[in-house]
Design a protein around this motif. Structure first.
Motif, PDB file in Angstrom:
ATOM      1  N   LYS A 372     -92.279 -38.525   5.766  1.00 55.34           N
ATOM      2  CA  LYS A 372     -92.598 -39.098   6.248  1.00 55.34           C
ATOM      3  C   LYS A 372     -92.366 -39.211   8.171  1.00 55.34           C
ATOM      4  O   LYS A 372     -91.326 -38.424   8.633  1.00 55.34           O
ATOM      5  N   GLY A 373     -93.459 -39.223   8.495  1.00 58.29           N
ATOM      6  CA  GLY A 373     -93.325 -38.450   9.952  1.00 58.29           C
ATOM      7  C   GLY A 373     -94.121 -37.869  10.239  1.00 58.29           C
ATOM      8  O   GLY A 373     -94.916 -36.570   9.557  1.00 58.29           O
ATOM      9  N   GLY A 374     -95.487 -38.464  11.751  1.00 58.04           N
ATOM     10  CA  GLY A 374     -96.736 -36.769  11.118  1.00 58.04           C
ATOM     11  C   GLY A 374     -96.118 -35.699  11.709  1.00 58.04           C
ATOM     12  O   GLY A 374     -96.376 -34.759  11.360  1.00 58.04           O
ATOM     13  N   ILE A 375     -95.219 -35.108  12.932  1.00 52.90           N
ATOM     14  CA  ILE A 375     -94.834 -33.656  13.042  1.00 52.90           C
ATOM     15  C   ILE A 375     -94.052 -33.236  11.759  1.00 52.90           C
ATOM     16  O   ILE A 375     -94.436 -32.771  11.536  1.00 52.90           O
ATOM     17  N   THR A 376     -92.961 -33.756  11.742  1.00 53.28           N
ATOM     18  CA  THR A 376     -92.721 -33.615   9.779  1.00 53.28           C
ATOM     19  C   THR A 376     -93.928 -33.470   8.797  1.00 53.28           C
ATOM     20  O   THR A 376     -93.412 -32.167   7.842  1.00 53.28           O
ATOM     21  N   SER A 377     -94.541 -34.145   9.256  1.00 52.56           N
ATOM     22  CA  SER A 377     -96.082 -33.761   7.078  1.00 52.56           C
ATOM     23  C   SER A 377     -96.599 -32.291   8.009  1.00 52.56           C
ATOM     24  O   SER A 377     -96.761 -31.878   6.913  1.00 52.56           O
ATOM     25  N   ASN A 378     -96.632 -32.156   9.174  1.00 52.59           N
ATOM     26  CA  ASN A 378     -96.911 -31.195   9.791  1.00 52.59           C
ATOM     27  C   ASN A 378     -96.634 -29.596   9.275  1.00 52.59           C
ATOM     28  O   ASN A 378     -96.965 -28.662   8.783  1.00 52.59           O
ATOM     29  N   ASP A 379     -95.416 -29.936  10.112  1.00 54.76           N
ATOM     30  CA  ASP A 379     -94.341 -29.072   9.196  1.00 54.76           C
ATOM     31  C   ASP A 379     -94.159 -28.871   7.624  1.00 54.76           C
ATOM     32  O   ASP A 379     -93.901 -27.386   7.090  1.00 54.76           O
ATOM     33  N   VAL A 380     -94.182 -29.659   7.343  1.00 53.59           N
ATOM     34  CA  VAL A 380     -93.981 -29.661   5.714  1.00 53.59           C
ATOM     35  C   VAL A 380     -95.016 -28.643   4.979  1.00 53.59           C
ATOM     36  O   VAL A 380     -95.385 -27.895   4.077  1.00 53.59           O
ATOM     37  N   LEU A 381     -96.266 -29.320   5.447  1.00 55.37           N
ATOM     38  CA  LEU A 381     -97.622 -27.953   4.459  1.00 55.37           C
ATOM     39  C   LEU A 381     -98.140 -26.918   5.417  1.00 55.37           C
ATOM     40  O   LEU A 381     -97.786 -25.780   4.759  1.00 55.37           O
ATOM     41  N   SER A 382     -97.736 -26.516   6.875  1.00 54.67           N
ATOM     42  CA  SER A 382     -97.628 -25.673   7.235  1.00 54.67           C
ATOM     43  C   SER A 382     -96.660 -24.255   6.597  1.00 54.67           C
ATOM     44  O   SER A 382     -96.768 -23.364   6.903  1.00 54.67           O
ATOM     45  N   THR A 383     -95.598 -25.163   7.069  1.00 53.58           N
ATOM     46  CA  THR A 383     -94.602 -24.460   7.223  1.00 53.58           C
ATOM     47  C   THR A 383     -93.495 -24.318   5.927  1.00 53.58           C
ATOM     48  O   THR A 383     -93.300 -23.385   4.831  1.00 53.58           O
ATOM     49  N   GLY A 384     -93.032 -25.928   5.600  1.00 52.18           N
ATOM     50  CA  GLY A 384     -92.125 -25.463   4.124  1.00 52.18           C
ATOM     51  C   GLY A 384     -92.707 -25.490   3.133  1.00 52.18           C
ATOM     52  O   GLY A 384     -92.714 -24.608   2.009  1.00 52.18           O
TER      53      GLY A 384
END
Length: 441
Positions: A372-384
């Motif tokens: 939930k959240g745009g920046i959170t989602s980006n980080d989930v895909l690229s980093t997490g």
């Protein structure tokens, strides 16, 4: 030229694919990865730059780097026709005009750049060049909403020509901005498009998807006649440009993607009021267990304290998962104030690092993940999840995308991941997405 150009979307957070499906989201932009997007069967692909989370200088450097690599990739695969979309927020937050300036500098010249911020699934539309957000059923000019008071991307105008003058600091005067008003959009604006030149700034009215479908038809016709256009846009224009058939699996049947019928995890980073309301509703679900992560003192804490916090959270997550329940992991909700923008961004980065360590520590047999959240989602895909690319399956709710990790992912193969923007949906939307993945009616 044909009227089927490849649509290349530079997305400043990972939620702009919220109206399309079956295409690639690229988390990296080396030449080889970009070639994969350019040669993919889908007419559209997304490069997730995450620039909305970056300070201006880093945002420009990122966009420039993507465009320089794109120039090489386009030449390598021999693509003649393409449209570039700088996808950004439908509530006018983001690095405009510096992103479109950087794109034009590397990939130009363009005949025009268009502002098309309408996003109908989220209740955003443009009429008489004024951009509106529907708040509690009432169309409200966006400068009167919380988004206009954003501490990084605030603004004072909903009338788009005035917004352009404000954001370009007078370089483009409001009186110089071309306006495509509703009557002209609906009756057809091809002739007008053919007259545009010298990267003219144009703002576009749209009240319904049909308006943008008509506009896209005229745009593609003008492109087939050699016109070169750049867009600063929200998601609804992409639906019109890509013109895709319905997605393969209906939103209410998304539980077919849940791995082995197992419970999942929900990760909430967004702090907007709507997200907090949606989280409150989710926590009423009997199979949801709340796990609050206290991030207030994160910038002052030592590495040891941070490691201890991470250990406590992950131990709790594992225990909840073992009981066949779903942990809802969320950052503490109180509103924080910061001395300056740099400190705010540094705090955001520290929170994100902690959340991504949590993602990496999630149970490997997880059924699904909702971010939930745009920046959170980006980080989930690229980093997490450390993805190079992911295939977009479609939408689980209007404006809410679901992707799946590749089958060869070392930790979470074929994991469905919901990318849920902070400010989309009513207060029950997060519950609804959760119930759909759980296969509940």
């Amino acid at each position: 030229m044909s009227a089927n150009p490849k649509i290349i979307v530079l997305d400043d957070d990972p939620t702009g694919s919220q109206t399309v499906h079956s295409c690639l989201l690229l988390m990296r932009w080396d030449v080889e990865t970009l070639q994969m997007g350019l040669t993919d069967a889908s007419p559209i692909f997304f490069v997730l730059t995450n620039t909305r989370a970056l300070p201006p200088d880093q945002a420009v450097a990122t966009v420039r780097s993507v465009c320089q690599n794109l120039k090489q990739a386009i030449a390598a695969v021999g693509i003649q026709e393409f449209l570039i979309v700088s996808r950004s927020d439908s509530t006018l937050r983001g690095h405009y005009p510096i992103e479109t300036d950087a794109i034009a500098e590397v990939l130009g010249p363009f005949d025009a750049h268009f502002l098309t911020p309408a996003f109908f699934e989220g209740g955003r539309f443009t009429s008489d060049s004024v951009h509106y957000l529907i708040v509690n059923g009432i169309p409200t000019p966006v400068h009167q909403t919380e988004f206009a008071r954003d501490s990084v991307f605030g603004y004072h105008h909903s009338y788009l020509p005035a917004y352009v003058e404000e954001k370009t600091q007078g370089r483009i005067k409001a009186s110089e901005v071309e306006q495509l008003l509703l009557a002209e959009v609906r009756s057809g604006c091809f002739d007008r498009l053919m007259q545009l030149q010298n990267n003219q700034c144009v703002v576009v009215d749209a009240e319904t998807q049909a308006d943008l479908n008509q506009f896209a038809t005229d745009v593609l016709a003008a492109v087939s006649q050699g016109k070169r256009f750049l867009f600063r846009s929200a998601a609804s224009l992409l639906t019109a440009l890509a013109n895709l058939p319905p997605q393969h699996v209906a939103p209410e049947d998304m539980a077919t993607y849940t791995r082995n019928g197992k419970p999942g995890a929900v990760l909430v980073g967004s702090h907007v009021k709507k997200t907090t309301e949606q989280l409150e509703e989710l926590l009423n679900e009997p199979t949801i267990v709340p796990i609050e992560v206290d991030v207030v003192h994160l910038l002052e804490e030592s590495e040891t304290q941070r490691a201890e916090l991470l250990h406590q959270v992950l131990a709790r997550v594992q225990a909840v998962h073992a009981e066949l329940n779903t942990p809802a992991i969320f950052t503490s909700r109180q509103e924080l104030t910061f001395a300056d923008i740099q400190t705010r961004l540094a705090f955001g980065a520290a929170v994100s690092r902690l959340l991504m360590d949590i993602v990496r520590g999630l149970p490997s047999d997880l059924g699904f993940l909702i971010s939930k959240g745009g920046i959170t989602s980006n980080d989930v895909l690229s980093t997490g999840l450390a993805l190079q690319s992911a295939r977009l399956l479609g939408q689980i709710l209007p404006g809410v995308s679901i992707v799946r990790t590749p089958s060869d992912h070392p930790q979470f193969p074929n994991l469905p991941v919901v990318l849920f923007p902070g400010n989309v949906g009513d207060r029950y939307a997060l519950v609804q997405a959760y119930q759909r993945l759980m296969g509940e009616p």
